[in-house]
Design a protein around this motif. Structure first.
Motif, PDB file in Angstrom:
ATOM      1  N   ARG A 198       1.934  -1.841   5.193  1.00  0.00           N
ATOM      2  CA  ARG A 198       0.884  -2.821   4.917  1.00  0.00           C
ATOM      3  C   ARG A 198       0.907  -3.203   3.437  1.00  0.00           C
ATOM      4  NH1 ARG A 198       0.689  -2.305   9.728  1.00  0.00           N
ATOM      5  NH2 ARG A 198      -1.141  -2.206  11.087  1.00  0.00           N
ATOM      6  N   SER A 199       0.458  -4.410   3.160  1.00  0.00           N
ATOM      7  CA  SER A 199       0.261  -4.819   1.772  1.00  0.00           C
ATOM      8  C   SER A 199      -1.039  -4.225   1.263  1.00  0.00           C
ATOM      9  CB  SER A 199       0.217  -6.346   1.664  1.00  0.00           C
ATOM     10  OG  SER A 199      -0.991  -6.843   2.221  1.00  0.00           O
ATOM     11  N   THR A 200      -1.291  -4.343  -0.030  1.00  0.00           N
ATOM     12  CA  THR A 200      -2.539  -3.823  -0.596  1.00  0.00           C
ATOM     13  C   THR A 200      -3.744  -4.593  -0.063  1.00  0.00           C
ATOM     14  OG1 THR A 200      -2.176  -5.252  -2.527  1.00  0.00           O
ATOM     15  CG2 THR A 200      -1.483  -2.949  -2.720  1.00  0.00           C
TER      16      THR A 200
ATOM     17  N   GLN B 153       4.910  -1.921  -7.342  1.00  0.00           N
ATOM     18  CA  GLN B 153       4.484  -1.778  -5.951  1.00  0.00           C
ATOM     19  C   GLN B 153       5.127  -2.808  -5.027  1.00  0.00           C
ATOM     20  OE1 GLN B 153      -0.047  -0.689  -7.043  1.00  0.00           O
ATOM     21  NE2 GLN B 153       0.378  -0.671  -4.850  1.00  0.00           N
TER      22      GLN B 153
ATOM     23  N   GLY C 248      -3.931  -5.263   3.110  1.00  0.00           N
ATOM     24  CA  GLY C 248      -4.048  -4.848   4.498  1.00  0.00           C
ATOM     25  C   GLY C 248      -3.198  -5.636   5.471  1.00  0.00           C
TER      26      GLY C 248
ATOM     27  N   GLN D  22       0.355   4.262   0.467  1.00  0.00           N
ATOM     28  CA  GLN D  22       0.099   5.220   1.545  1.00  0.00           C
ATOM     29  C   GLN D  22       0.889   4.903   2.813  1.00  0.00           C
ATOM     30  OE1 GLN D  22      -1.677   7.955   0.931  1.00  0.00           O
ATOM     31  NE2 GLN D  22      -1.937   7.183  -1.157  1.00  0.00           N
ATOM     32  N   THR D  23       1.338   3.652   2.957  1.00  0.00           N
ATOM     33  CA  THR D  23       2.086   3.270   4.166  1.00  0.00           C
ATOM     34  C   THR D  23       3.592   3.422   3.992  1.00  0.00           C
ATOM     35  OG1 THR D  23       2.235   0.919   3.537  1.00  0.00           O
ATOM     36  CG2 THR D  23       0.267   1.621   4.736  1.00  0.00           C
TER      37      THR D  23
ATOM     38  N   ASP E  51       0.858  -1.183   0.000  1.00  0.00           N
ATOM     39  CA  ASP E  51       0.000   0.000   0.000  1.00  0.00           C
ATOM     40  C   ASP E  51       0.899   1.239   0.000  1.00  0.00           C
ATOM     41  OD1 ASP E  51      -1.735   2.084   0.430  1.00  0.00           O
ATOM     42  OD2 ASP E  51      -2.665   1.222   2.223  1.00  0.00           O
TER      43      ASP E  51
END
Length: 735
Positions: free
Chosen positions: A112-114, A84, A116, A57-58, A55
């Motif tokens: 986190r992974s995509t 990613q 979660g 954003q993380t 993710d």
């Protein structure tokens, strides 16, 4: 019944736990706590590979950061690749501060992974920063380097045995692009080279009167001009295994013969290993040799100097009176893993010998062996600086541990490109394509000195994908894999300043394709990519901080060779192609269908046009020019564009391809009328179709002296008058 439900519950819990663990993102290239603290250069880009898509954003400053030895956070920046799964940690603008004794990379579990999933905990990873390439220094450190390589190779073998491999794409298709008038417009042609003023070794050299040619195990000197008086004047021969000639360098009245020597060893590299252990070590000695001959009297070449380096030949350049010979040495380090062989009895350093040095054969000093910090390869790269016209001045050997698979040399600097692969320590089926580290060296006569390095996304096709202009280094690369939708290929242009700090870029050109050729021409850059069609990209690099794609032209076929005709026209040389439908696959496959030559008008950078084409049919037809730029004879003033060729025609319904022509084609080029075939030259006596090539009569090179064009094969030299192509001379080389 209760026991059955209890057992089922345990199995379900274990299954859920395993599913969570298997899907928990991991850092695949975490550093082993037990290994020696890695050393990196001041502007090192750290790369983190994850097992799952992350993710975005993380990925931020409180989840990935670097601290110095006092715990102070460094001003690094983070970027994440399109896949990613890869995070790049850019160093501070001025590089890491060398006053810190070490640095620490922190990766927190807030990532986190995509899906979660929280990242698996990673302990802090220390690293040391140095300004220049670190030195091996001692025998113990060198042996430790190879023992670590043995350990990693065994780990990789176990991974591959389970089918877990890092897939890479073959980039063996060579391309070339030459300067517009590299053959000159004087009295004789010279070897086509990449950089004006930097000569490259070749199998044939020409000085305007004599021709120097490698013929299997000898070097022949021929008085070629005038053609009516053509004759052999000398032959340099060698004893068995003494020297197998490969290429030549000519400088004034000296001829350098570069080749290999393959000798049986009287002792096992004089290592002191006992005879009982001889089966563990090689019994042959493979070396690269450069013999320098005084040829003031062309009929009596005199051996003046010998330089011998353990290893194999990579390439050679000449700048003024200095020869720069680049070689690789692959030591047999596996005996270090054998219990009955003591590491202290094995010396893995390369040996060198220089007739100007009375010390004779000797090992490279441990303190003079540096290593590429980003390379895991176990071969030595050796740059030998040899004064051609000073037989008593010692050669200098600059030695690095690690592979240098591509080299570009300008008038001031040498750039070595090294493929780098993720150091995966965890089992994975995720595919990562290699990237490239570039090392810059200055040279001044015998002194070759490391200056700067950088890391680049993707891999370099060949030397012509690199260039230096107005102090800036420019490079074109391909990343990813052409036939993998999960990690599709894309192409990039990067521009760096004199300290190899990135100042401009164009990324993600032609996704799903890869580079087949590139040509740097001052402020203009041309890149050809291909998968099913040939896009020619025209790039304006007049502002190196903001290069721009100005135009794009898509045509059938591909050009794996680009040659500038003038500032507004390019000649493309490559393969004609056709798409063939196949019901078993979703996409049609590409089939080559002869040689294709194109003239591109790029006077309007926004609208490049293919104005003329010439197709030499035959789906087996090929030319050495497809992979060797030195096989071209080009001269704009004399209007010559000539190259060797083999024309193969496949007849429908027949199970074999027949060779219908073997020789060379000579074209004139006109911007109005395009390509005009001026002559077909051949050394083959038998007419008609043949199933196989005739090796001895294959034309290898073409050259001119005054108004005579010469074609050279292993069996003869033919001379033709340039205006009429009437044969005016012939010399049989087999007599």
């Amino acid at each position: 019944m209760k026991k059955w439900w209890l057992l089922t519950g345990v199995v379900i819990i274990i299954g859920i736990g395993y599913f969570y663990w298997a899907n928990q993102p991991k850092v695949l290239n975490a550093w082993d706590e037990n290994q020696e603290t890695p050393v990196v250069l001041q502007n090192k880009i750290l790369k983190i590979n994850f097992s799952k898509k992350i993710d975005v954003q993380t990925i931020k400053g409180d989840t990935i950061y670097v601290t110095d030895s006092e715990g102070k956070r460094q001003n690094v920046s983070l970027t994440i690749d399109d896949d990613q799964r890869t995070v790049l940690i850019q160093p501070p603008v001025t590089g890491y501060n060398l006053s810190s004794s070490y640095f620490t990379l922190h990766i927190e579990n807030g990532i986190r992974s995509t899906q979660g999933r929280k990242i698996k905990d990673i302990p802090p990873m220390k690293f040391i920063v140095e300004r220049t390439l670190p030195v091996i220094g001692t025998k113990e450190k060198l042996n430790d380097y190879f023992l670590q390589a043995i350990k990693e190779n065994k780990q990789k073998t176990r991974l591959f045995s389970r089918g877990d491999a890092i897939a890479t794409e073959d980039s063996s298709d060579a391309s070339a692009n030459l300067k517009a008038d590299s053959s000159g417009s004087g009295d004789f042609s010279e070897t086509n080279v990449q950089v004006d003023g930097v000569d490259e070794a070749d199998i044939v050299k020409n000085d305007g009167r004599y021709v120097y040619q490698i013929l299997q195990d000898r070097v022949l000197i021929t008085k070629a001009y005038p053609a009516s008086e053509m004759k052999k004047v000398a032959a340099i021969t060698f004893k068995e295994h003494e020297l197998s000639p490969q290429e030549l360098i000519l400088y004034k009245d000296r001829l350098v013969v570069i080749g290999h020597s393959f000798k049986e060893m009287q002792a096992i590299r004089e290592s002191g290993t006992s005879a009982n252990d001889s089966a563990l070590l090689p019994i042959h000695h493979h070396t690269l040799k450069a013999n320098i001959y005084d040829i003031k009297d062309r009929s009596k070449p005199v051996l003046e100097r010998e330089v011998e380096i353990e290893g194999s030949y990579l390439t050679a350049r000449r700048s003024n009176n200095y020869l720069y010979l680049i070689s690789n040495h692959h030591p047999n380090y596996w005996p270090l893993a054998e219990e009955k062989v003591k590491g202290k009895d094995i010396d893995l350093r390369p040996k060198v010998k220089d007739s100007a040095d009375n010390d004779g054969s000797k090992y490279i000093d441990y303190k003079k062996i540096n290593y590429f910090t980003d390379s895991k390869d176990t071969n030595f790269t050796i740059i030998s600086s040899i004064p051609i016209d000073k037989p008593r001045k010692k050669a200098r050997f600059t030695t690095y541990l690690g592979s240098g698979n591509q080299l570009y040399m300008s008038k001031e600097n040498i750039f070595i490109a090294v493929n780098t692969y993720p150091d995966l320590t965890t089992d994975t089926r995720v595919e990562f394509s290699p990237d490239t580290s570039v090392y810059k060296f200055t040279f001044n006569e015998e002194v070759v000195e490391f200056k700067h390095s950088t890391e680049i996304e993707g891999t370099v096709l060949n030397q012509f994908s690199m260039d230096e202009y107005k102090g800036n280094f420019r490079v074109a690369t391909t990343s990813g894999n052409t036939w993998n939708d999960d990690n599709p290929s894309s192409n990039h242009l990067f521009i760096f300043d004199e300290k190899l700090r990135k100042i401009g870029e164009i990324t993600d050109l032609a996704q799903g394709e890869r580079i087949y050729s590139a040509r740097f021409m001052q402020d203009r850059i041309y890149i050809v990519t291909f998968k099913q069609v040939d896009p020619l990209f025209v790039i304006d690099a007049s502002n190196p901080t903001k290069p721009k794609v100005k135009g794009e032209l898509k045509i059938p076929g591909f050009s794996n060779y680009l040659h500038p005709y003038d500032e507004n026209h390019l000649i493309g040389f490559g393969q004609n192609t056709k798409l063939v439908e196949n019901s078993s696959v979703s996409e049609p496959f590409v089939q080559t269908d002869g040689i294709k030559m194109s003239i591109f008008d790029v006077s309007d950078m926004n609208n490049p046009i293919e104005t003329h084409t010439e197709i030499i049919k035959g789906n087996g037809t090929y030319s050495p020019l497809n992979y060797d730029h030195k096989s071209l004879l080009f001269d704009k003033q004399r209007n010559i564009f000539a190259f060797p060729i083999h024309i193969y025609n496949y007849e429908e319904g027949r199970a074999q391809i027949e060779n219908s022509f073997q020789g060379a084609m000579v074209y004139t080029i006109d911007m109005k009328d395009g390509f005009n075939l001026a002559a077909k030259l051949s050394h083959t006596q038998t007419e008609g179709k043949k199933r196989f090539e005739q090796w001895e009569t294959e034309i290898q090179r073409l050259l001119y002296i005054q108004d005579t064009i010469y074609s050279l094969s292993r069996s003869k030299i033919l001379a033709h008058e340039l205006s009429t192509y009437e044969k005016i001379g012939q010399l049989d080389l087999r007599e």
